[in-house]
Design a protein around this motif. Structure first.
Motif, PDB file in Angstrom:
ATOM      1  N   MET A 202       0.806  -1.217   0.000  1.00  0.00           N
ATOM      2  CA  MET A 202       0.000   0.000   0.000  1.00  0.00           C
ATOM      3  C   MET A 202       0.843   1.274   0.000  1.00  0.00           C
ATOM      4  O   MET A 202       0.471   2.289  -0.602  1.00  0.00           O
ATOM      5  N   GLU A 203       2.005   1.252   0.650  1.00  0.00           N
ATOM      6  CA  GLU A 203       2.827   2.463   0.711  1.00  0.00           C
ATOM      7  C   GLU A 203       3.375   2.864  -0.656  1.00  0.00           C
ATOM      8  O   GLU A 203       3.751   4.020  -0.859  1.00  0.00           O
ATOM      9  N   SER A 204       3.414   1.921  -1.604  1.00  0.00           N
ATOM     10  CA  SER A 204       3.895   2.239  -2.954  1.00  0.00           C
ATOM     11  C   SER A 204       2.759   2.510  -3.930  1.00  0.00           C
ATOM     12  O   SER A 204       2.995   2.749  -5.116  1.00  0.00           O
ATOM     13  N   VAL A 205       1.526   2.506  -3.445  1.00  0.00           N
ATOM     14  CA  VAL A 205       0.337   2.694  -4.274  1.00  0.00           C
ATOM     15  C   VAL A 205      -0.090   4.160  -4.253  1.00  0.00           C
ATOM     16  O   VAL A 205       0.032   4.848  -3.234  1.00  0.00           O
ATOM     17  N   ASP A 206      -0.610   4.652  -5.381  1.00  0.00           N
ATOM     18  CA  ASP A 206      -1.116   6.030  -5.433  1.00  0.00           C
ATOM     19  C   ASP A 206      -2.629   6.095  -5.259  1.00  0.00           C
ATOM     20  O   ASP A 206      -3.138   6.993  -4.587  1.00  0.00           O
ATOM     21  N   VAL A 207      -3.347   5.174  -5.891  1.00  0.00           N
ATOM     22  CA  VAL A 207      -4.807   5.147  -5.753  1.00  0.00           C
ATOM     23  C   VAL A 207      -5.271   3.690  -5.716  1.00  0.00           C
ATOM     24  O   VAL A 207      -4.609   2.792  -6.240  1.00  0.00           O
ATOM     25  N   VAL A 208      -6.439   3.493  -5.080  1.00  0.00           N
ATOM     26  CA  VAL A 208      -7.097   2.190  -5.070  1.00  0.00           C
ATOM     27  C   VAL A 208      -8.411   2.343  -5.833  1.00  0.00           C
ATOM     28  O   VAL A 208      -9.170   3.287  -5.598  1.00  0.00           O
ATOM     29  N   LEU A 209      -8.667   1.424  -6.755  1.00  0.00           N
ATOM     30  CA  LEU A 209      -9.879   1.484  -7.576  1.00  0.00           C
ATOM     31  C   LEU A 209     -10.516   0.100  -7.614  1.00  0.00           C
ATOM     32  O   LEU A 209      -9.877  -0.876  -8.007  1.00  0.00           O
ATOM     33  N   VAL A 210     -11.791   0.021  -7.213  1.00  0.00           N
ATOM     34  CA  VAL A 210     -12.501  -1.259  -7.209  1.00  0.00           C
ATOM     35  C   VAL A 210     -13.888  -1.090  -7.818  1.00  0.00           C
ATOM     36  O   VAL A 210     -14.407   0.023  -7.922  1.00  0.00           O
ATOM     37  N   GLY A 211     -14.479  -2.201  -8.220  1.00  0.00           N
ATOM     38  CA  GLY A 211     -15.856  -2.203  -8.692  1.00  0.00           C
ATOM     39  C   GLY A 211     -16.805  -2.445  -7.536  1.00  0.00           C
ATOM     40  O   GLY A 211     -16.412  -2.407  -6.366  1.00  0.00           O
ATOM     41  N   ALA A 212     -18.070  -2.710  -7.856  1.00  0.00           N
ATOM     42  CA  ALA A 212     -19.076  -2.936  -6.812  1.00  0.00           C
ATOM     43  C   ALA A 212     -20.132  -3.900  -7.314  1.00  0.00           C
ATOM     44  O   ALA A 212     -20.506  -3.875  -8.485  1.00  0.00           O
ATOM     45  N   GLY A 238      -3.723   6.835   3.981  1.00  0.00           N
ATOM     46  CA  GLY A 238      -4.090   8.100   3.349  1.00  0.00           C
ATOM     47  C   GLY A 238      -4.162   8.031   1.832  1.00  0.00           C
ATOM     48  O   GLY A 238      -3.917   9.034   1.151  1.00  0.00           O
ATOM     49  N   LYS A 239      -4.527   6.862   1.295  1.00  0.00           N
ATOM     50  CA  LYS A 239      -4.620   6.694  -0.160  1.00  0.00           C
ATOM     51  C   LYS A 239      -6.064   6.879  -0.626  1.00  0.00           C
ATOM     52  O   LYS A 239      -6.991   6.385   0.012  1.00  0.00           O
ATOM     53  N   PRO A 240      -6.287   7.556  -1.757  1.00  0.00           N
ATOM     54  CA  PRO A 240      -7.652   7.697  -2.289  1.00  0.00           C
ATOM     55  C   PRO A 240      -8.239   6.330  -2.616  1.00  0.00           C
ATOM     56  O   PRO A 240      -7.570   5.475  -3.201  1.00  0.00           O
ATOM     57  N   PHE A 241      -9.504   6.137  -2.238  1.00  0.00           N
ATOM     58  CA  PHE A 241     -10.190   4.866  -2.481  1.00  0.00           C
ATOM     59  C   PHE A 241     -11.415   5.145  -3.336  1.00  0.00           C
ATOM     60  O   PHE A 241     -12.388   5.742  -2.879  1.00  0.00           O
ATOM     61  N   TYR A 242     -11.360   4.742  -4.596  1.00  0.00           N
ATOM     62  CA  TYR A 242     -12.426   5.023  -5.554  1.00  0.00           C
ATOM     63  C   TYR A 242     -13.241   3.760  -5.845  1.00  0.00           C
ATOM     64  O   TYR A 242     -12.697   2.661  -5.945  1.00  0.00           O
ATOM     65  N   VAL A 243     -14.538   3.966  -6.021  1.00  0.00           N
ATOM     66  CA  VAL A 243     -15.458   2.875  -6.354  1.00  0.00           C
ATOM     67  C   VAL A 243     -16.139   3.202  -7.678  1.00  0.00           C
ATOM     68  O   VAL A 243     -16.658   4.304  -7.856  1.00  0.00           O
ATOM     69  N   ALA A 244     -16.137   2.251  -8.599  1.00  0.00           N
ATOM     70  CA  ALA A 244     -16.785   2.435  -9.900  1.00  0.00           C
ATOM     71  C   ALA A 244     -18.016   1.533  -9.962  1.00  0.00           C
ATOM     72  O   ALA A 244     -17.922   0.325  -9.723  1.00  0.00           O
ATOM     73  N   SER A 245     -19.168   2.127 -10.283  1.00  0.00           N
ATOM     74  CA  SER A 245     -20.400   1.337 -10.313  1.00  0.00           C
ATOM     75  C   SER A 245     -21.444   1.964 -11.222  1.00  0.00           C
ATOM     76  O   SER A 245     -21.626   3.193 -11.219  1.00  0.00           O
ATOM     77  N   GLU A 246     -22.156   1.141 -11.974  1.00  0.00           N
ATOM     78  CA  GLU A 246     -23.294   1.603 -12.757  1.00  0.00           C
ATOM     79  C   GLU A 246     -24.466   1.879 -11.820  1.00  0.00           C
ATOM     80  O   GLU A 246     -24.621   1.228 -10.781  1.00  0.00           O
ATOM     81  N   SER A 247     -25.317   2.836 -12.193  1.00  0.00           N
ATOM     82  CA  SER A 247     -26.422   3.231 -11.312  1.00  0.00           C
ATOM     83  C   SER A 247     -27.462   2.129 -11.160  1.00  0.00           C
ATOM     84  O   SER A 247     -28.215   2.127 -10.172  1.00  0.00           O
ATOM     85  N   TYR A 248     -27.527   1.174 -12.108  1.00  0.00           N
ATOM     86  CA  TYR A 248     -28.499   0.098 -11.932  1.00  0.00           C
ATOM     87  C   TYR A 248     -28.077  -0.870 -10.822  1.00  0.00           C
ATOM     88  O   TYR A 248     -28.818  -1.784 -10.474  1.00  0.00           O
ATOM     89  N   LYS A 249     -26.905  -0.664 -10.254  1.00  0.00           N
ATOM     90  CA  LYS A 249     -26.472  -1.447  -9.092  1.00  0.00           C
ATOM     91  C   LYS A 249     -26.777  -0.739  -7.774  1.00  0.00           C
ATOM     92  O   LYS A 249     -26.408  -1.232  -6.710  1.00  0.00           O
ATOM     93  N   PHE A 250     -27.436   0.410  -7.834  1.00  0.00           N
ATOM     94  CA  PHE A 250     -27.847   1.096  -6.619  1.00  0.00           C
ATOM     95  C   PHE A 250     -29.008   0.313  -6.010  1.00  0.00           C
ATOM     96  O   PHE A 250     -30.076   0.198  -6.611  1.00  0.00           O
ATOM     97  N   ALA A 251     -28.809  -0.232  -4.829  1.00  0.00           N
ATOM     98  CA  ALA A 251     -29.785  -1.141  -4.212  1.00  0.00           C
ATOM     99  C   ALA A 251     -30.396  -0.526  -2.964  1.00  0.00           C
ATOM    100  O   ALA A 251     -29.719   0.175  -2.204  1.00  0.00           O
ATOM    101  N   ARG A 252     -31.665  -0.820  -2.766  1.00  0.00           N
ATOM    102  CA  ARG A 252     -32.371  -0.315  -1.587  1.00  0.00           C
ATOM    103  C   ARG A 252     -32.101  -1.235  -0.392  1.00  0.00           C
ATOM    104  O   ARG A 252     -32.977  -1.908   0.137  1.00  0.00           O
ATOM    105  N   LEU A 253     -30.849  -1.213   0.013  1.00  0.00           N
ATOM    106  CA  LEU A 253     -30.401  -1.954   1.191  1.00  0.00           C
ATOM    107  C   LEU A 253     -29.748  -0.966   2.143  1.00  0.00           C
ATOM    108  O   LEU A 253     -29.191   0.053   1.713  1.00  0.00           O
ATOM    109  N   TYR A 254     -29.802  -1.272   3.445  1.00  0.00           N
ATOM    110  CA  TYR A 254     -29.185  -0.381   4.422  1.00  0.00           C
ATOM    111  C   TYR A 254     -28.431  -1.217   5.465  1.00  0.00           C
ATOM    112  O   TYR A 254     -28.805  -1.254   6.639  1.00  0.00           O
ATOM    113  N   PRO A 255     -27.373  -1.903   5.040  1.00  0.00           N
ATOM    114  CA  PRO A 255     -26.624  -2.726   6.002  1.00  0.00           C
ATOM    115  C   PRO A 255     -25.829  -1.860   6.974  1.00  0.00           C
ATOM    116  O   PRO A 255     -25.246  -0.842   6.592  1.00  0.00           O
TER     117      PRO A 255
END
Length: 316
Positions: A202-212, A238-255
């Motif tokens: 992680m110390e050598s990483v600039d950004v983290v990018l994941v799907g959902a 202290g690394k930026p953590f980005y999430v990429a997701s299409e809006s049709y994956k927006f779910a009415r859940l509240y965990p």
């Protein structure tokens, strides 16, 4: 095509072929079709997990959510969300018209537009997210995601950067993704590390990018097991953590915690252990909003706090 988009197009086909004469009949047909789609998907989870061995274009590159086999359990949330969003879309149209024929025609027209927007979502996210990958950076990712692939391949058209993949046990999705990137024409320098080495690199990483697999009402998200640990590690460094997701994956859940996630099939990998040792490999975990820097969606770049507003707009 992502599984939720395929489901949306299947439900649209039901409307186009329906012989219903009332809005209630058509709504019942759609609800029955939704159940059939969900049941069929569960059956197909017994098929091999992945057949593709290469990342092609941003619109066709394989994704963790598209997997078959037992790992497809993760995608049940996204599939249900896509179906429910279309049903809400149809119901909203019914309420706007008193005439059934006019309502049905409007559902078909809007449904086609909705399916088209969903298909184009990944390309839009690619253009948005690629701007956040800078020249010379190192990007750390987890799992195999179509939308993440679209961003990285788009960014690679104009920039040089490195990718680090976590191996992605128990299905080794990260290792399979790395193999695909290594053979892709973009020739992005790619490294695979053990899941347990995320803190080490992680110390050598600039950004983290994941799907959902799903973005939920409290601004958090559900994704492949290990994402929560990755997010906490990124936050600590202290690394930026980005999430990429299409809006049709927006779910009415509240965990509120991991136990609040819907019940899904577990992933089991053969291991040489005594019979009295239990092996449990859950397919996904929940990452709270406080660990997310930004979300890249087809609705734009969102903060976690903006997710609730978008969900209300989508489902109102």
């Amino acid at each position: 095509m992502a599984t939720p988009v395929a489901a949306i197009k299947a439900l649209l086909g039901v409307v186009e072929r329906s012989n219903a004469t009332t809005m209630m009949e058509l709504q019942d047909e759609l609800k029955q079709a939704r159940e059939i789609v969900m049941q069929d998907f569960l059956k197909r989870q017994q098929e091999p997990w992945m057949h593709s061995s290469s990342v092609s274009s941003s619109s066709s590159s394989p994704g963790c959510g598209s997997s078959g086999g037992r790992s497809g359990a993760r995608n049940m949330i996204a599939l249900a969300s896509g179906c429910d969003l279309f049903l809400k879309y149809a119901t909203r149209t019914f309420l706007e018209h008193g005439d059934f024929v006019a309502s049905r025609n409007q559902v078909v027209e809007r449904g086609q537009r909705f399916a088209g927007i969903s298909l184009a979502a990944r390309d839009r996210i690619a253009h948005i997210g690629a701007d956040f990958i800078q020249e010379g950076q190192t990007v750390l990712t987890h799992g195999w995601s179509r939308v993440v692939a679209s961003i990285l391949l788009k960014a690679a058209e104009t920039k040089h950067f490195d990718i680090i993949f976590l191996e992605g046990r128990p299905d080794a999705a990260g290792a399979k993704a790395a193999r695909a990137y290594a053979s892709h024409e973009s020739k992005i320098p790619t490294t695979v590390v053990l899941d347990s080495a995320m803190g080490y690199v992680m110390e050598s990483v600039d950004v983290v990018l994941v799907g959902a697999e799903a973005v939920v009402e409290n601004g958090g998200f559900v994704n492949k097991m290990g994402t929560y640990a990755l997010a906490t590690c990124a936050k600590a460094h202290g690394k930026p953590f980005y999430v990429a997701s299409e809006s049709y994956k927006f779910a009415r859940l509240y965990p509120l915690n991991q136990q609040d996630l819907p019940v899904m099939d577990k992933l089991f990998e053969p291991v040489n252990l005594p019979e009295n040792v239990r092996v449990e490999n859950s397919p996904c975990d929940f990452t709270p909003a406080k660990f997310i820097t930004l979300l890249f969606t087809d609705l734009g770049v969102l903060t976690p706090s903006a997710v609730s507003d978008e969900l209300i707009r989508l489902y109102q």
